[in-house]
Design an enzyme around this catalytic site. Structure first.
Site, PDB file in Angstrom:
ATOM      1  N   TRP A  72       0.849  -1.209   0.000  1.00  0.00           N
ATOM      2  CA  TRP A  72       0.000   0.000   0.000  1.00  0.00           C
ATOM      3  C   TRP A  72       0.874   1.244   0.000  1.00  0.00           C
ATOM      4  CZ3 TRP A  72      -4.983   2.105   0.790  1.00  0.00           C
ATOM      5  CH2 TRP A  72      -5.020   3.390   1.369  1.00  0.00           C
TER       6      TRP A  72
ATOM      7  N   ASP B 238       0.730   9.208   0.864  1.00  0.00           N
ATOM      8  CA  ASP B 238       1.299  10.521   0.532  1.00  0.00           C
ATOM      9  C   ASP B 238       2.699  10.502  -0.103  1.00  0.00           C
ATOM     10  OD1 ASP B 238      -0.672  10.619   2.455  1.00  0.00           O
ATOM     11  OD2 ASP B 238       0.457  11.813   3.866  1.00  0.00           O
TER      12      ASP B 238
HETATM   13  C1  FRU Z   1      -2.263  12.027   5.108  1.00  0.00           C
HETATM   14  C2  FRU Z   1      -1.687  11.352   6.360  1.00  0.00           C
HETATM   15  C3  FRU Z   1      -0.641  12.233   7.033  1.00  0.00           C
HETATM   16  C4  FRU Z   1       0.182  11.234   7.776  1.00  0.00           C
HETATM   17  C5  FRU Z   1       0.181  10.061   6.845  1.00  0.00           C
HETATM   18  C6  FRU Z   1       0.160   8.723   7.531  1.00  0.00           C
HETATM   19  O1  FRU Z   1      -2.786  11.106   4.207  1.00  0.00           O
HETATM   20  O2  FRU Z   1      -2.727  11.026   7.259  1.00  0.00           O
HETATM   21  O3  FRU Z   1      -1.172  13.243   7.853  1.00  0.00           O
HETATM   22  O4  FRU Z   1       1.473  11.699   8.047  1.00  0.00           O
HETATM   23  O5  FRU Z   1      -0.981  10.170   6.037  1.00  0.00           O
HETATM   24  O6  FRU Z   1       0.242   7.682   6.597  1.00  0.00           O
END
Ligand code: FRU
Length: 509
Positions: free
Chosen positions: A48, A51
């Site tokens: 998976w 970001d």
């Molecule tokens: C955004 C988020 C961020 C965090 C990350 C965790 O999609 O929730 O705020 O750092 O993904 O996977």
């Protein structure tokens, strides 16, 4: 004696965590189904992703890191995946950059950013994430900002937490760092003590010791409780006037009214170092599609502001069955136009992915005519100009991923309502639905409408009128040939120019 609660306590061997991640990816990749696996978007070979992180130009290469869960196709304790490229066209897989290994990042190496230090090393700031109960959010999170450093941009040495979270804020993450006038700045998204979505700033002279500066921005809507993945940068308009762009992915207790509950977008305004940001515009989403979240930008060496987003597949359940889940968007260049608004267009490099080009125009379709342009398209870019004055169709456009089972995704101009839409009501698999970008009055008065669509194996990314609107969506076709067809509904369609380009692979098979 060493304090066992020190966030920098080593709890696992980092090299071992990376090796475990690598073998998990290899196992998933060996069983991967490729029916929707992207050909020109960045994805993990298995597992998976979410970001984009640590976007940088370092040591003569582009580096793109991303949130990675290597052990399944669902979100889970976060690692950082990594790819690099000399030209943004042909990408190379690097080893997993981070795995949890210190107390501070025990339950996840969360999102963050990268900068090059004066010593020529790559510095990565990320959020170390812990669940207070070690299992889930039920009893809160412990989030702090951590630093890691690398000589080669590939192997990192963790230096530990550099910004603590003394108020134990539930949400406090995603540091974005840049340097200005000799000072390092960091912004972080948080849920404030009174539970509002805020972005706060810090400064540092040495990247290790950080001083809290204040609140850069507080979201006006009390229902918005967290601003994830903040980003902040100046953009100069063609007349030289500089504005600041504040970007965030807003988490809201209620529907944003903008189709996606949590939504990524920006506000344009002014800022002077040491002060709060002054918004000049309303919030605008980056993308009107169902699958765009948590973008991050970087400054290219030639001065361009480039951004990648995450094509969030949160509701495309069928994407999880194939051994991989999630891809990044194409790199987009962000520019400020003369009228003070932002354009977001595919990075210029992408034109060099073009392989075989077909010229079709000019094309005139009669009412309710459908015309096949390609019987079996692979990964493809489509450029289409619609003559608005000579088009009387109620709706007209292009069907892609049109498969023998009758499925297709429809990218269309809805003349009755002045929209460009991505209609997935007939898409073979995955999520259905209908997403629309509303054209501005001057776009409706213009002589032509310009569409540029990137059709990968499991997604579409549509740019309207040179990047005034973008719509990104997964589009999961059935087995068999994938045709491209033009359609004019209940009126004529006039297309002075239509072109398709087959696109080469970016090399991440
Ligand atoms: C955004 C988020 C961020 C965090 C990350 C965790 O999609 O929730 O705020 O750092 O993904 O996977």
């Amino acid at each position: 004696m060493h304090d066992p609660y020190d966030p920098n306590t080593t709890i696992a061997d980092h090299a071992h965590g990376i090796a475990r991640a690598e073998s998990a990816i290899t196992r998933l990749a060996a069983l991967r189904r490729d029916r929707w696996y992207p050909q020109f978007h960045i994805a993990s070979a298995g597992g998976w992703i979410n970001d984009p992180n640590g976007l940088s130009w370092f040591d003569g290469r582009w580096h793109v890191f991303y949130q990675l869960h290597p052990f399944s196709t669902s979100w889970g304790p976060m690692h950082w995946g990594h790819v690099s490229s000399a030209d943004m066209l042909s990408w190379h897989r690097e080893p997993t950059a981070f795995a949890p290994s210190i107390l501070a990042d025990r339950d996840g190496v969360y999102s963050g950013s990268a900068v090059t230090g004066d010593d020529g090393k790559l510095y990565v700031f990320y959020t170390g994430h812990r669940w207070a109960n070690g299992v889930d959010e039920a009893e809160g999170n412990l989030e702090v900002q951590c630093l890691a450093v690398s000589d080669d941009g590939i192997h990192f040495n963790k230096l530990g937490a550099v910004v603590d979270n003394p108020a134990r804020l539930f949400h406090f993450r995603d540091p974005k760092v840049w340097r200005q006038d000799g000072t390092w700045y960091m912004i972080v998204g948080r849920r404030s003590p009174d539970r509002r979505g805020e972005i706060v700033w810090y400064t540092s002279a040495n990247m290790l010791d950080w001083t809290y500066g204040g609140v850069l921005y507080r979201h006006p809507d009390p229902q918005v409780f967290m601003l994830e993945c903040p980003d902040f940068y100046p953009l100069a308009a063609p007349d030289g006037h500089v504005s600041w762009v504040l970007c965030y992915s807003a988490m809201s207790r209620r529907d944003s009214g903008l189709a996606n509950k949590n939504i990524a977008g920006y506000v344009i305004g002014t800022w002077r170092p040491g002060e709060a940001f002054c918004p000049r515009t309303a919030f605008r989403p980056w993308d009107e599609g169902p699958n765009f979240y948590a973008p991050q930008s970087m400054l290219a060496p030639d001065g361009r502001r480039l951004m990648y987003g995450w094509m969030s597949p949160l509701s495309s359940a069928s994407l999880k069955d194939d051994g991989w889940c999630g891809q990044l968007t194409l790199p987009r260049e962000i520019i400020l136009d003369v009228d003070g608004s932002i354009r977001c267009r595919p990075a210029a490099e992408l034109a060099s992915l073009r392989d075989t080009t077909h010229e079709f125009g000019p094309l005139e379709l009669a009412a309710n005519e459908q015309r096949e342009l390609l019987a079996d398209a692979g990964a493809l870019e489509i450029e289409l100009t619609v003559d608005l004055g000579r088009t009387s169709a109620e709706r007209a456009g292009i069907k892609v991923h049109a498969t023998p089972d009758g499925g297709f995704t429809y990218i269309a101009y809805d003349a009755q309502r002045g929209l460009v839409v991505v209609d997935r009501m007939a898409t073979s698999s995955g999520e259905h639905g209908y997403r629309a970008a509303r054209l501005d009055p001057d776009e409706l008065r213009a002589a032509t409408l310009e569409l540029r669509a990137f059709i990968d194996r499991g997604s579409v990314e549509v740019f309207v009128n040179g990047g005034r609107h973008a719509i990104s969506a997964y589009s999961l076709p059935a087995e068999g040939q994938r045709a491209v067809k033009l359609l004019a509904e209940n009126g004529a369609l006039s297309v002075p120019c239509a072109r398709t380009h087959r696109l080469r692979s970016i090399g991440l098979a």
